[in-house]
Design an enzyme around this catalytic site. Sequence first.
Site, PDB file in Angstrom:
ATOM      1  N   GLN A 187      12.291 -37.105  46.223  1.00  0.00           N
ATOM      2  CA  GLN A 187      12.465 -38.283  47.077  1.00  0.00           C
ATOM      3  C   GLN A 187      13.726 -39.067  46.742  1.00  0.00           C
ATOM      4  O   GLN A 187      14.169 -39.904  47.527  1.00  0.00           O
ATOM      5  CB  GLN A 187      11.263 -39.217  46.939  1.00  0.00           C
ATOM      6  CG  GLN A 187      10.004 -38.620  47.509  1.00  0.00           C
ATOM      7  CD  GLN A 187       8.890 -39.628  47.428  1.00  0.00           C
ATOM      8  OE1 GLN A 187       8.293 -39.802  46.382  1.00  0.00           O
ATOM      9  NE2 GLN A 187       8.621 -40.308  48.518  1.00  0.00           N
ATOM     10  N   CYS A 196       3.888 -43.384  52.571  1.00  0.00           N
ATOM     11  CA  CYS A 196       4.878 -42.646  51.799  1.00  0.00           C
ATOM     12  C   CYS A 196       6.223 -43.359  51.938  1.00  0.00           C
ATOM     13  O   CYS A 196       6.631 -43.661  53.054  1.00  0.00           O
ATOM     14  CB  CYS A 196       4.976 -41.213  52.331  1.00  0.00           C
ATOM     15  SG  CYS A 196       6.170 -40.197  51.448  1.00  0.00           S
ATOM     16  N   GLY A 242       3.851 -44.452  43.452  1.00  0.00           N
ATOM     17  CA  GLY A 242       4.335 -43.240  42.826  1.00  0.00           C
ATOM     18  C   GLY A 242       5.649 -42.816  43.437  1.00  0.00           C
ATOM     19  O   GLY A 242       6.029 -43.299  44.510  1.00  0.00           O
TER      20      GLY A 242
END
Length: 179
Positions: A53, A90, A48
């Site tokens: 980001q 992440c 994702g």
Amino acid sequence: MSPLEIRRYPDPILRQISTSVEAKEIDTSLQNLIDNMAYTMYIFKGLGLAAPQVGVLSRIITVDTGEGLIALVNPRILKGEGEEIGEEGCLSIPDIWLEIKRARKVIVDGMDRTGQKVLLEAEGLLARAFQHEIDHLNGVLIIDRVSHLQRQLIESKLRRLRKEQGTLRPSSSNRKSFT
Ligand code: ZN
């Protein structure tokens, strides 16, 4: 197409709250952003990606946990059910893996890339990915979802990694990463 630059912790943009997008703001340039986000997510093997980001403070996410691409504008969790602990990484915090408690099942609404309203029910990994990405839109990172002690250990590991690598790059491991 070239992938977008992924912002990495401690970039302050990751701590900001993203702004909602109005249906009338959905145009070709916003759709291009969604396409570029999806491309970037696949290039870096993410499950994702959230717009902040890639430096854009708009409430947009892309997710693909193996069941196809889902792009959502203004995603909201309407309901969460159950609890499940699972490992998360992440793309903005490379080389860190944490056990995070999430709702096992969620109901999410939002708009698709054409501005149509959508309502989705997800469980397991997909539910986890939605929760992770929606956290990003609120400036929340996985390191905020662990104990104070664990957080301190991670911070020192990250400082060490930054010193070793200069700038952190997306993990080169083959493990699938969230972002
Ligand atoms: Zn992330």
